[in-house]
Design a protein around this motif. Structure first.
Motif, PDB file in Angstrom:
ATOM      1  N   LEU A 113      76.745  46.682  79.801  1.00  0.00           N
ATOM      2  CA  LEU A 113      75.595  46.156  80.536  1.00  0.00           C
ATOM      3  C   LEU A 113      75.119  47.229  81.498  1.00  0.00           C
ATOM      4  O   LEU A 113      75.880  47.657  82.375  1.00  0.00           O
ATOM      5  N   GLY A 114      73.878  47.641  81.308  1.00  0.00           N
ATOM      6  CA  GLY A 114      73.316  48.679  82.159  1.00  0.00           C
ATOM      7  C   GLY A 114      72.822  48.126  83.486  1.00  0.00           C
ATOM      8  O   GLY A 114      72.802  46.912  83.717  1.00  0.00           O
ATOM      9  N   PRO A 115      72.396  48.997  84.369  1.00  0.00           N
ATOM     10  CA  PRO A 115      71.974  48.551  85.708  1.00  0.00           C
ATOM     11  C   PRO A 115      70.737  47.675  85.702  1.00  0.00           C
ATOM     12  O   PRO A 115      70.533  46.882  86.627  1.00  0.00           O
ATOM     13  N   ASP A 116      69.869  47.767  84.678  1.00  0.00           N
ATOM     14  CA  ASP A 116      68.622  46.992  84.657  1.00  0.00           C
ATOM     15  C   ASP A 116      68.543  46.023  83.482  1.00  0.00           C
ATOM     16  O   ASP A 116      67.473  45.489  83.201  1.00  0.00           O
ATOM     17  N   ASP A 117      69.659  45.777  82.808  1.00  0.00           N
ATOM     18  CA  ASP A 117      69.626  44.876  81.651  1.00  0.00           C
ATOM     19  C   ASP A 117      69.385  43.428  82.058  1.00  0.00           C
ATOM     20  O   ASP A 117      68.793  42.654  81.292  1.00  0.00           O
ATOM     21  N   SER A 135      82.908  46.871  77.303  1.00  0.00           N
ATOM     22  CA  SER A 135      83.929  47.746  77.883  1.00  0.00           C
ATOM     23  C   SER A 135      83.491  48.317  79.226  1.00  0.00           C
ATOM     24  O   SER A 135      84.323  48.863  79.951  1.00  0.00           O
ATOM     25  N   ARG A 136      82.210  48.171  79.551  1.00  0.00           N
ATOM     26  CA  ARG A 136      81.730  48.688  80.831  1.00  0.00           C
ATOM     27  C   ARG A 136      80.578  47.833  81.325  1.00  0.00           C
ATOM     28  O   ARG A 136      79.686  47.473  80.550  1.00  0.00           O
ATOM     29  N   ILE A 137      80.622  47.530  82.612  1.00  0.00           N
ATOM     30  CA  ILE A 137      79.540  46.810  83.273  1.00  0.00           C
ATOM     31  C   ILE A 137      79.140  47.613  84.498  1.00  0.00           C
ATOM     32  O   ILE A 137      79.987  47.965  85.320  1.00  0.00           O
ATOM     33  N   ALA A 141      74.760  45.723  87.920  1.00  0.00           N
ATOM     34  CA  ALA A 141      74.190  44.886  86.865  1.00  0.00           C
ATOM     35  C   ALA A 141      73.916  43.463  87.339  1.00  0.00           C
ATOM     36  O   ALA A 141      72.997  42.805  86.847  1.00  0.00           O
ATOM     37  N   PHE A 142      74.705  42.955  88.306  1.00  0.00           N
ATOM     38  CA  PHE A 142      74.575  41.572  88.775  1.00  0.00           C
ATOM     39  C   PHE A 142      73.815  41.471  90.099  1.00  0.00           C
ATOM     40  O   PHE A 142      73.832  40.401  90.726  1.00  0.00           O
ATOM     41  N   ASP A 143      73.152  42.513  90.515  1.00  0.00           N
ATOM     42  CA  ASP A 143      72.551  42.522  91.854  1.00  0.00           C
ATOM     43  C   ASP A 143      71.500  41.429  92.045  1.00  0.00           C
ATOM     44  O   ASP A 143      71.369  40.871  93.151  1.00  0.00           O
ATOM     45  N   ASP A 144      70.724  41.091  91.022  1.00  0.00           N
ATOM     46  CA  ASP A 144      69.647  40.106  91.183  1.00  0.00           C
ATOM     47  C   ASP A 144      70.129  38.667  91.130  1.00  0.00           C
ATOM     48  O   ASP A 144      69.348  37.738  91.371  1.00  0.00           O
ATOM     49  N   LEU A 145      71.378  38.445  90.802  1.00  0.00           N
ATOM     50  CA  LEU A 145      71.856  37.068  90.665  1.00  0.00           C
ATOM     51  C   LEU A 145      73.107  36.795  91.487  1.00  0.00           C
ATOM     52  O   LEU A 145      73.834  35.832  91.220  1.00  0.00           O
ATOM     53  N   LEU A 146      73.371  37.601  92.506  1.00  0.00           N
ATOM     54  CA  LEU A 146      74.586  37.448  93.312  1.00  0.00           C
ATOM     55  C   LEU A 146      74.617  36.119  94.062  1.00  0.00           C
ATOM     56  O   LEU A 146      75.669  35.484  94.180  1.00  0.00           O
ATOM     57  N   LEU A 147      73.477  35.697  94.593  1.00  0.00           N
ATOM     58  CA  LEU A 147      73.454  34.523  95.467  1.00  0.00           C
ATOM     59  C   LEU A 147      73.236  33.221  94.718  1.00  0.00           C
ATOM     60  O   LEU A 147      73.376  32.136  95.318  1.00  0.00           O
ATOM     61  N   THR A 148      72.890  33.275  93.430  1.00  0.00           N
ATOM     62  CA  THR A 148      72.582  32.034  92.702  1.00  0.00           C
ATOM     63  C   THR A 148      73.593  31.735  91.594  1.00  0.00           C
ATOM     64  O   THR A 148      73.677  30.585  91.152  1.00  0.00           O
ATOM     65  N   ASP A 153      81.143  33.892  82.689  1.00  0.00           N
ATOM     66  CA  ASP A 153      82.151  33.929  81.619  1.00  0.00           C
ATOM     67  C   ASP A 153      82.135  35.324  80.978  1.00  0.00           C
ATOM     68  O   ASP A 153      81.176  35.681  80.289  1.00  0.00           O
ATOM     69  N   LEU A 154      83.200  36.087  81.207  1.00  0.00           N
ATOM     70  CA  LEU A 154      83.353  37.428  80.636  1.00  0.00           C
ATOM     71  C   LEU A 154      84.598  37.506  79.769  1.00  0.00           C
ATOM     72  O   LEU A 154      85.128  38.595  79.532  1.00  0.00           O
ATOM     73  N   SER A 155      85.068  36.396  79.278  1.00  0.00           N
ATOM     74  CA  SER A 155      86.323  36.370  78.529  1.00  0.00           C
ATOM     75  C   SER A 155      86.154  36.988  77.145  1.00  0.00           C
ATOM     76  O   SER A 155      85.039  37.115  76.625  1.00  0.00           O
ATOM     77  N   TYR A 156      87.302  37.374  76.565  1.00  0.00           N
ATOM     78  CA  TYR A 156      87.359  37.931  75.216  1.00  0.00           C
ATOM     79  C   TYR A 156      86.441  39.150  75.068  1.00  0.00           C
ATOM     80  O   TYR A 156      85.557  39.210  74.210  1.00  0.00           O
ATOM     81  N   ASN A 157      86.681  40.114  75.926  1.00  0.00           N
ATOM     82  CA  ASN A 157      85.991  41.398  75.845  1.00  0.00           C
ATOM     83  C   ASN A 157      87.029  42.509  75.954  1.00  0.00           C
ATOM     84  O   ASN A 157      88.243  42.256  75.843  1.00  0.00           O
ATOM     85  N   ASN A 158      86.574  43.721  76.182  1.00  0.00           N
ATOM     86  CA  ASN A 158      87.470  44.873  76.305  1.00  0.00           C
ATOM     87  C   ASN A 158      87.386  45.496  77.689  1.00  0.00           C
ATOM     88  O   ASN A 158      87.495  46.713  77.841  1.00  0.00           O
TER      89      ASN A 158
END
Length: 639
Positions: A113-117, A135-137, A141-148, A153-158
């Motif tokens: 997940l890139g910085p603007d995805d 494998s990388r976030i 990447a989550f800056d616009d949704l931190l407060l809401t 769910d990030l399960s079953y990844n690397n």
């Protein structure tokens, strides 16, 4: 005209609100739902009504998300893209989805997940990304949704790590699933501000411990919450290789039901159920420094490597303290490695002193002292021939000779000389007295008056001279020769100064000389090549002229002959043994030079020719050349 316009407008409106092919559109009250599940779509249909509130595109074969797929869909609330083959999300693809509440991207092929995805999802509450190949976030990447965000769910990844700083700010987070990843470390204080967190799943990772945090107290089975804003916590951390020592003793003291977690280490507790191990068995071992450098002697400017190896449970962290009581951190000149080694790349006289190695863990700390001695190189002061005193004063102990206190020290003789100085080179010679111990090698150290960086040259012990190259023209150099040997008294590598000298390179510019030399060399090559080519051309012309002249002379020498008949000797036909009758004729010849080639098969021909009135008869190899003078009206002779 008016009916035609109404028909056209109706057609346009019908096209705008038409449902995409293979999809089902539901217009319930004021909300519009577009359902396209499992339709074999390879991309997001471009003709989706922009007023859609709920869009389901799961179970298809969509490969990527582009910036035009959801443009102007400002009323979209629920977007499902589960069970596709999405591997790429272009930046700002969701920039218009300001009202989106739920985004399902599970069971795809996303790797990062890139910085603007996810840019623009300012009201997102549910983000489902499980069953991908992440494998990388990006940290932002989550800056616009931190407060809401309420459900992540990030399960079953690397994932080996996640943006913990961003998660720490998700104060409205209710559920977080990080199970079945490769996470091995969680920073302390990550969950401190997540008061609304009700479910945390850390199952099947590589965690050896959990950070002590008050939030885990809410995971106890008999806890009574004093406020509804801090609900009980459902904590799952089974399937991790827990290291059962004093660092997880706080977790063991929680009153929880047996979740079948087991200890993976230490060896004495391996395989035992975590909640059945007694508290007194959760022990740690204080650090013990097993190996470290005691004393180190280095020349100024060289690299000093200080070693400090420690063991303990948990594995201790090694820190270094400089002689001036400063804590050493990684910099351009010093590097502290995970194994405890400290490397000082370029030592100076200020590094002289005692360094302290500190190994610390949860059970305590251990220290060791390392003495670093710097052999300061003599720096010649400008305009003088005196060397500055060594601040460390350690070079004296490396010499085994003794001087009585009452005898004055004699000045050393000048044993280092410099000759044949040019703009870029100089010849250095030195001599060593017979009383000097057996030298292992010599070292030349020199620097320019404009630069304090020392340059080193290691010289074999059999040499007493060395040519310095790559010098700077017109510069003053300070040079010292050092002898290195093994001192049996101190069992250290001893170093002593043989002598020092100053010299100045001549004013010249080697780059100009090299250009001139190259130019002259090229010119000479061209000249010599030209001479060779010209010589070949002249030789060829001479051969051609000679060939033409010879051909012309041979053509002009052919005589003008009238009534001439050839005769043969021995080749005539005979009839009944008698030669045929030949009529004698008169041969009229002018005085000419005739070349006659007669092959010497019939020798009598030569004898007959000798009787002919000739001016010159000469025999060459294989033929005769005759000069004949014919007489008018005289019959030719037979031969």
């Amino acid at each position: 005209m008016a009916p035609f316009m109404n028909t056209t407008l109706y057609t346009i409106l019908t096209m705008v609100h038409a449902c995409p092919k293979y999809c089902v559109c539901q217009n319930l009250s004021e909300s519009l739902g577009t359902l396209c599940p499992s339709k074999g779509l390879l991309f997001v249909p471009p003709d989706i009504d922009r007023r859609t509130v709920e869009l389901r595109l799961g179970g298809n074969f969509i490969l990527k998300i582009s910036t035009l797929d959801f443009a102007n869909m400002t009323g979209l609330v629920d977007l499902t893209l589960s069970r596709n083959t999405i591997s790429d999300i272009q930046p700002f693809s969701f920039i218009d989805l300001e009202t989106l509440r739920s985004l399902h991207l599970d069971s795809n092929r996303l790797t990062e997940l890139g910085p603007d995805d996810l840019r623009g999802l300012v009201n997102l509450q549910h983000l489902i990304l499980n069953n991908n190949q992440l494998s990388r976030i990006s940290k932002v990447a989550f800056d616009d949704l931190l407060l809401t965000l309420e459900d992540l769910d990030l399960s079953y990844n690397n994932l080996r790590t996640v943006p913990w700083e961003a998660i720490r700010k998700m104060v409205n987070l209710h559920q977080m699933s990080l199970d079945h990843n490769l996470i091995s470390f969680i920073a302390e204080g990550t969950f401190t501000d997540l008061d609304k967190l009700a479910r945390l799943d850390l199952t099947s990772n590589r965690l050896q411990k959990l950070p002590p945090d008050p939030i885990f107290a809410r995971s106890q089975s008999n806890v009574v919450m004093s406020t509804p804003y801090a609900p009980p916590l459902s904590l799952s951390f089974g399937g991790n290789p827990l290291h059962c020592n004093c660092e997880v003793l706080w977790l063991r003291r929680l009153e929880r039901e047996d979740d079948m977690e087991t200890c993976a280490s230490p060896a004495s507790l391996k395989g035992r159920y975590f909640w059945s191990v007694r508290e007194e068995e959760f022990v740690c071992e204080p650090p013990l420094i097993t190996q470290h450098t005691h004393k180190l002697l280095v020349l100024e400017g060289q690299t000093a490597s200080l070693r400090c190896k420690a063991v303990g449970d948990p594995m201790p962290t090694v820190h270094w303290v400089a002689p001036d009581d400063r804590l050493i951190s990684n910099s351009s000149r010093a590097t502290v490695y995970e194994n405890g080694t400290l490397d000082i790349t370029v030592t100076t006289s200020k590094d002289y002193g005692t360094f302290t190695c500190i190994a610390a863990n949860a059970a305590g700390e251990s220290t060791a002292s390392i003495e670093l001695s710097i052999i300061q190189l003599p720096h010649l002061s400008n305009g003088t021939n005196r060397t500055t005193q060594n601040k460390s004063g350690l070079s004296d102990i490396t010499s085994s000779t003794k001087i009585s206190k009452g005898e004055p020290k004699t000045l050393p003789e000048k044993v280092v000389s410099v000759s044949e100085v040019t703009a870029v080179s100089a010849l250095v010679k030195w001599s060593v007295s017979k009383a000097t111990p057996k030298v292992k090698m010599y070292q030349l150290q020199y620097n320019c008056s404009e630069d304090e960086v020392l340059i080193y040259r290691m010289i074999p012990m059999t040499n007493r001279a060395f040519v310095l190259t790559n010098l700077v023209p017109g510069m003053q150099y300070d040079l010292c020769v050092l002898a290195i040997w093994d001192d049996t008294a101190t069992t250290l590598t001893a170093t002593n100064i043989v002598g020092c000298v100053q010299f100045v390179t001549t004013e010249d510019y080697p780059q100009c000389q090299s250009i001139h030399s190259g130019f002259m060399g090229g010119t000479m090559i061209l000249v010599i090549g030209g001479i060779i080519v010209a010589t070949l051309l002249v030789f060829i012309i001479i051969l051609m002229v000679r060939y033409k002249v010879t051909s012309g002379i041979q053509t002009n020498k052919l005589p003008t002959v009238s009534n001439t008949y050839s005769q043969t000797n021995g080749g005539m036909n005979r009839f009944n043994g008698a030669p045929p009758q030949v009529k004698s004729t008169v041969v009229v010849m002018r005085e000419e030079m005739v070349d006659v080639k007669l092959y010497l098969k019939n020798v009598p021909i030569l004898k007959q020719l000798q009787k002919w009135p000739t001016r010159n008869i000469s025999q060459t190899t294989g033929y005769m050349r005759l000069s004949l003078r014919g007489e008018k009206g005289k019959k030719d002779k037979k031969f």
